[in-house]
Design a protein around this motif. Structure first.
Motif, PDB file in Angstrom:
ATOM      1  N   MET A   1       0.837  -1.202   0.000  1.00 15.83           N
ATOM      2  CA  MET A   1       0.000   0.000   0.000  1.00 15.83           C
ATOM      3  C   MET A   1       0.874   1.254   0.000  1.00 15.83           C
ATOM      4  SD  MET A   1      -3.104   0.819  -0.126  1.00 15.83           S
ATOM      5  CE  MET A   1      -4.156   2.224   0.061  1.00 15.83           C
ATOM      6  N   ASP A   2       1.868   1.100   0.815  1.00 15.30           N
ATOM      7  CA  ASP A   2       2.804   2.256   0.866  1.00 15.30           C
ATOM      8  C   ASP A   2       3.476   2.441  -0.454  1.00 15.30           C
ATOM      9  OD1 ASP A   2       2.160   2.721   3.495  1.00 15.30           O
ATOM     10  OD2 ASP A   2       3.799   1.485   4.277  1.00 15.30           O
ATOM     11  N   TYR A   3       3.862   1.362  -1.107  1.00 14.44           N
ATOM     12  CA  TYR A   3       4.508   1.472  -2.413  1.00 14.44           C
ATOM     13  C   TYR A   3       3.586   2.086  -3.428  1.00 14.44           C
ATOM     14  CZ  TYR A   3       8.261  -1.478  -0.623  1.00 14.44           C
ATOM     15  OH  TYR A   3       9.278  -1.980   0.095  1.00 14.44           O
ATOM     16  N   LEU A   4       2.334   1.761  -3.403  1.00 11.25           N
ATOM     17  CA  LEU A   4       1.372   2.306  -4.352  1.00 11.25           C
ATOM     18  C   LEU A   4       1.241   3.811  -4.165  1.00 11.25           C
ATOM     19  CD1 LEU A   4      -0.751   1.764  -6.541  1.00 11.25           C
ATOM     20  CD2 LEU A   4      -2.454   1.368  -4.737  1.00 11.25           C
ATOM     21  N   VAL A   5       1.213   4.196  -2.938  1.00 10.86           N
ATOM     22  CA  VAL A   5       1.113   5.632  -2.669  1.00 10.86           C
ATOM     23  C   VAL A   5       2.349   6.386  -3.212  1.00 10.86           C
ATOM     24  CG1 VAL A   5       1.043   7.386  -0.852  1.00 10.86           C
ATOM     25  CG2 VAL A   5      -0.346   5.333  -0.653  1.00 10.86           C
ATOM     26  N   ILE A   7       4.248   5.412  -5.653  1.00 15.46           N
ATOM     27  CA  ILE A   7       4.243   5.408  -7.119  1.00 15.46           C
ATOM     28  C   ILE A   7       3.279   6.474  -7.632  1.00 15.46           C
ATOM     29  CG2 ILE A   7       3.619   4.020  -9.139  1.00 15.46           C
ATOM     30  CD1 ILE A   7       4.607   1.562  -7.528  1.00 15.46           C
ATOM     31  N   ILE A   8       2.127   6.539  -7.018  1.00 13.63           N
ATOM     32  CA  ILE A   8       1.145   7.545  -7.464  1.00 13.63           C
ATOM     33  C   ILE A   8       1.720   8.953  -7.284  1.00 13.63           C
ATOM     34  CG2 ILE A   8      -1.106   8.576  -6.928  1.00 13.63           C
ATOM     35  CD1 ILE A   8      -2.034   5.698  -6.174  1.00 13.63           C
ATOM     36  N   GLY A   9       2.433   9.159  -6.179  1.00 16.32           N
ATOM     37  CA  GLY A   9       3.028  10.502  -5.937  1.00 16.32           C
ATOM     38  C   GLY A   9       4.070  10.825  -6.978  1.00 16.32           C
ATOM     39  N   VAL A  10       4.854   9.821  -7.317  1.00 17.41           N
ATOM     40  CA  VAL A  10       5.905  10.064  -8.320  1.00 17.41           C
ATOM     41  C   VAL A  10       5.283  10.394  -9.642  1.00 17.41           C
ATOM     42  CG1 VAL A  10       7.786   9.004  -9.605  1.00 17.41           C
ATOM     43  CG2 VAL A  10       7.652   8.682  -7.147  1.00 17.41           C
ATOM     44  N   LEU A  11       4.227   9.627 -10.045  1.00 17.78           N
ATOM     45  CA  LEU A  11       3.561   9.886 -11.319  1.00 17.78           C
ATOM     46  C   LEU A  11       2.965  11.283 -11.332  1.00 17.78           C
ATOM     47  CD1 LEU A  11       1.774   6.424 -11.916  1.00 17.78           C
ATOM     48  CD2 LEU A  11       3.711   7.363 -13.182  1.00 17.78           C
TER      49      LEU A  11
END
Length: 519
Positions: A1-5, A7-11
């Motif tokens: 979940m943390d990784y998804l967050v 990744i979304i922030g980076v995008l």
């Protein structure tokens, strides 16, 4: 979940960056387009201004060219005008030269004619001269025959007669010239000599070799002599002065040839009497103290003298010698007063003659410093004074004047005879010096004998203390013309052979007496 967050922030970050770049690129294109429009407008404006400036410069260049051309044309006109004027002056000069050449040729021809006439006249004169010489020779032969003398014999007699007459006339003329020169010279001499003497208030001669010390009572004599004479012996030994204590009431005689020593003894004796303590030790102490004080007084007298005379830069030793002159006398004349008098006379004479009065006054003051040396020497006072002046850096003219004022050194400067003359004036004036009676009588006798040595002189008398010589001649042997000649010759002989103060008047008296007896 943390990784998804994450990744979304980076995008989201990447999307934001891309969108920002797109917006910046669009704005940049717009700015560039605006800049190009402005640049084109500025370029057109600059081209218009350049074209305008070009036209203005062209117009200025044309105006400058027109002005320069006008100036050039004006200079050309002025130069042409000057050239024309110069050509005109040249033509005038050529015309004048041609006229002068014509006149000169004419004058040369006239001179040639005059020369020819002169040559003819010279020939005529030569012929007449030859005839005149023949007539003169014939006339001389006739005169020789009549007179019984040849031309040479008559010429010799005439020359002899003219010679004796010329000698008599020449002697008269010579005496008249001398008298006239004396009268003219006396006009300046009175101004230079007599007036300067009258301005100088000089003392009469009063210096002696003894001084009298006055006492209040005769009782003090015993204290001065002391027990068995020890006080007076100590005083004489300390001062170098002889003390004469005799029967003279209330007086002691101080005897010495050195006035400075007499002054030391007088002052010392005065202080000892005032103090009341008179014994050998006290005498030596007082004499030494008095001698030092007198040395200071000598220096003070010298300084005061040079200041009063306006003499500057004199060496201290020379100033001290000037002060010592106050206590030295020459033939009874105080040496300092004589030197001051000579200095004043020299200054006035030099000023009247257009010379340096300060230099002459300095030499006059120092001319007798050789009479007050610190040590005895065999040199004369004139040569010793010159040596001392040279030693202490005096001017060579002053050195020569000091050494030559008694003719012991050759005079090399103009002021030297002035110093000699002023020294003689100061010493020879009436009342300046004592003269020994024997020398005075001998001078009178020599003066009379000198006149008696001439032929025809009957008697001779020196009168007015040797200032005038009366010569009585025999009327049968000496005529009036010879009287003038005799007076002149005696005066010249006195001047060359005798030494005397002032001047001597020579009077020749010729008297013819006719005596008969009535019986």
């Amino acid at each position: 979940m943390d990784y998804l967050v994450i990744i979304i922030g980076v995008l989201a970050l990447i999307v934001g960056i891309v969108a920002g770049k797109f917006i910046f690129a669009k704005n940049t294109q717009q700015i560039v387009a605006d800049a190009e429009v402005k640049a084109n407008a500025l370029l057109k404006e600059a081209e218009l201004r350049a074209e305008t400036l070009k036209k203005e410069k062209q117009l200025e260049a044309k105006e400058k060219f027109v002005q320069l051309k006008a100036d050039y044309d004006r200079d050309v006109l002025e130069r042409n005008k000057k050239i024309v004027e110069s050509e005109a002056r040249t033509k005038q000069k050529e015309l004048a030269i041609n006229q002068k050449e014509i006149a000169l040729d004419k004058q040369i021809k006239e001179n040639e004619v005059i020369k020819e006439n002169l040559n003819k006249q010279i020939e005529v004169v030569n012929v007449k001269r030859t005839e005149l010489e023949k007539h003169q020779e014939e006339h001389i032969r006739r005169l020789e025959k009549v007179a019984g003398l040849t031309a040479e014999e008559a010429k010799a007699q005439l020359i002899e007669g003219l010679r004796s007459q010329a000698i008599s006339q020449a002697l008269t003329i010579q005496q008249e010239i001398i008298e006239d020169a004396k009268l003219k010279a006396n006009k300046e001499a009175r101004k230079i000599v007599i007036q300067t003497i009258q301005r100088t208030a000089a003392e009469q001669t009063i210096e002696n070799t003894v001084s009298v010390f006055n006492l209040e009572t005769d009782e003090i004599k015993g204290q001065i002599i002391g027990r068995e004479g020890r006080n007076i012996r100590a005083l004489e030994a300390a001062t170098g002065v002889d003390l004469i204590v005799d029967d003279t009431p209330e007086a002691i005689v101080l005897s010495s040839f050195d006035p400075l020593r007499r002054e030391v003894a007088r002052l010392s004796l005065q202080r000892l009497i005032a103090d009341g303590r008179i014994h050998p030790a006290r005498i030596e102490e007082v004499v030494e103290k008095t001698r030092k004080q007198l040395d200071e007084q000598v220096a003070e007298i010298g300084e005061r003298t040079v200041i009063e005379l306006g003499i500057h830069g004199l060496h201290k030793e020379l100033i001290r010698m000037v002060g010592r002159m106050r206590f030295r006398s020459s033939y009874g004349q105080n040496l300092l007063m004589h030197s001051r008098e000579t200095a004043n006379l020299c200054g006035i004479m030099a000023a009247e003659l257009g010379m340096n009065p300060k230099l002459a006054k300095r030499a006059g003051l120092l001319h007798d410093i050789g009479k007050v040396p610190d040590e005895e020497t065999e040199l004369s006072h004139a040569l010793l004074g010159a040596k001392l002046a040279e030693k202490y850096g005096e001017n060579p003219a002053i050195v020569n004047a000091i050494g030559a004022h008694h003719d012991e050194m050759e005079m090399q400067y103009v002021i030297s005879p002035i110093i000699q003359a002023c020294d003689a004036i100061s010493g020879a004036r009436p009342g300046a010096r004592r003269e020994i009676m024997q020398q005075y009588l001998q001078r009178i006798k020599d003066l009379e004998n000198l006149a008696l040595g001439y032929q025809g002189v009957e008697k001779a008398y020196a009168i007015q203390a040797g200032r005038e010589l009366r010569v009585i001649v025999e009327a049968e042997k000496v005529n009036d013309g010879d009287s003038d000649k005799l007076s002149f010759e005696i005066a010249q002989k006195i001047q060359t052979e005798m030494t005397y103060p002032g001047q001597i008047k020579v009077t020749v008296i010729r008297e013819k007496r006719a005596v008969n007896m009535a019986r």
